[in-house]
Design an enzyme around this catalytic site. Structure first.
Site, PDB file in Angstrom:
ATOM      1  CE1 TYR A 119      15.619  10.506  63.468  1.00 40.11           C
ATOM      2  CE2 TYR A 119      15.085   8.800  61.686  1.00 40.11           C
ATOM      3  CZ  TYR A 119      14.932   9.210  62.946  1.00 40.11           C
ATOM      4  OH  TYR A 119      14.054   8.468  63.925  1.00 40.11           O
ATOM      5  CB  ALA A 120      19.952   7.665  57.490  1.00 43.21           C
ATOM      6  CB  SER A 130      26.616  -2.620  61.644  1.00 43.35           C
ATOM      7  OG  SER A 130      25.735  -3.168  62.286  1.00 43.35           O
ATOM      8  CG  HIS A 132      23.281  -5.702  63.558  1.00 44.79           C
ATOM      9  ND1 HIS A 132      22.491  -6.599  64.512  1.00 44.79           N
ATOM     10  CD2 HIS A 132      22.612  -4.606  64.261  1.00 44.79           C
ATOM     11  CE1 HIS A 132      21.611  -5.929  65.104  1.00 44.79           C
ATOM     12  NE2 HIS A 132      21.862  -4.769  65.003  1.00 44.79           N
ATOM     13  CG  ASP A 139      18.536  -5.064  66.282  1.00 48.74           C
ATOM     14  OD1 ASP A 139      19.009  -4.544  67.148  1.00 48.74           O
ATOM     15  OD2 ASP A 139      18.228  -4.704  64.933  1.00 48.74           O
ATOM     16  CD  GLU A 188      19.185   1.271  67.618  1.00 56.46           C
ATOM     17  OE1 GLU A 188      19.759   0.179  67.689  1.00 56.46           O
ATOM     18  OE2 GLU A 188      19.522   1.958  66.519  1.00 56.46           O
ATOM     19  CG  HIS A 191      21.679  -2.900  69.380  1.00 56.85           C
ATOM     20  ND1 HIS A 191      21.777  -3.022  67.808  1.00 56.85           N
ATOM     21  CD2 HIS A 191      22.971  -3.072  69.873  1.00 56.85           C
ATOM     22  CE1 HIS A 191      23.055  -3.442  67.596  1.00 56.85           C
ATOM     23  NE2 HIS A 191      23.652  -3.460  68.893  1.00 56.85           N
TER      24      HIS A 191
HETATM   25 ZN   LIG Z   1      20.516  -3.410  66.421  1.00 61.49          ZN
END
Ligand SMILES: [Zn+2]
Length: 238
Positions: A119-120, A130, A132, A139, A188, A191
């Site tokens: 799930y992570a 990422s 990010h 976000d 998401e 994001h």
């Molecule tokens: Zn994000």
């Protein structure tokens, strides 16, 4: 005379459509090639920086939030505010979505401890993959509703605003609903990724993920034998 005129016209029309076909073919050949480059820090595809499960970054890549993205975000925030909508960036104040490799590692491990690996990995990127860390993603939360990041965000005014207008400022909602199999991440709505106005406008118009748009994964179903690269229709080689 009249008959001959018609014939000439037919020939002319034929020549014109031939030349259109030829030009179209050349354009296709040039842009259907996917250009992947790596500058020892991150990958670019057709000039656009990419970070996903397939294309990772160097641990040492530490650019901070992209300045052009920040300027565009401030413009978008101002436009939203004029409509009474408050956009707010989640995370370390002043970081504007930026996370270093080390921060991402900490976050990712936390999620693994909480939810387990499977799930992570759907809700959090492995360190080095990422957006990010790329400094080109944020976000967003609704400033009048300080709830945590969850899909209920899509019902807020802030979510509607970024979904409908983000492309005007160069942003796309990166992980779309129903596209989990392509992006590798769950939906998401909060994001956003900065890709610049030209790309964002095309991506929004086509309703595709960045992977589909670049032609690197999960090609959107078109007619048999076709796919798109950078908004250009291409044909599979057989
Ligand atoms: Zn994000």
């Amino acid at each position: 005379m009249k008959k001959r005129g018609m014939k000439m016209k037919r020939i002319l029309v034929g020549l014109i459509s031939l030349s259109v076909l030829a030009t179209g073919h050349e354009a296709e050949a040039a842009s259907c090639k996917i250009n992947v480059s790596y500058n020892k820090q991150f990958y670019k595809i057709d000039g656009l920086p990419i970070a996903n499960k397939q294309y990772g970054m160097a641990r040492s890549y530490n650019p901070g939030a992209n300045k052009t993205m920040l300027q565009s975000y401030q413009q978008m925030k101002k436009a939203a505010l004029k409509k009474g909508i408050v956009l707010d960036v989640v995370g370390t104040p002043g970081a504007y979505g930026y996370r270093s490799y080390a921060t991402q590692k900490q976050l990712y491990n936390q999620y693994i401890n909480l939810y387990g690996f499977s799930y992570a990995s759907k809700i959090s990127a492995k360190p080095g993959t990422s957006e990010h860390q790329l400094g080109l993603a944020m976000d967003i939360r609704d400033g009048t509703n300080f709830g945590t990041l969850n899909t209920a965000f899509e019902y807020t005014a802030a979510s509607k605003f970024i979904h409908e207008n983000g492309q005007r400022y160069g942003f796309i909602v990166r992980y779309l609903k129903g596209k989990e199999a392509i992006t590798g991440f769950m939906y998401e709505p909060w994001h956003i990724r900065y890709v610049g106005v030209t790309h964002a406008t095309r991506i929004k118009k086509e309703n595709v993920t960045l992977e589909e748009y670049l032609g690197i994964a999960g090609r959107k179903k078109l007619s048999v034998g076709q796919y798109k690269v950078n908004g250009t229709l291409c044909k599979y080689k057989r």
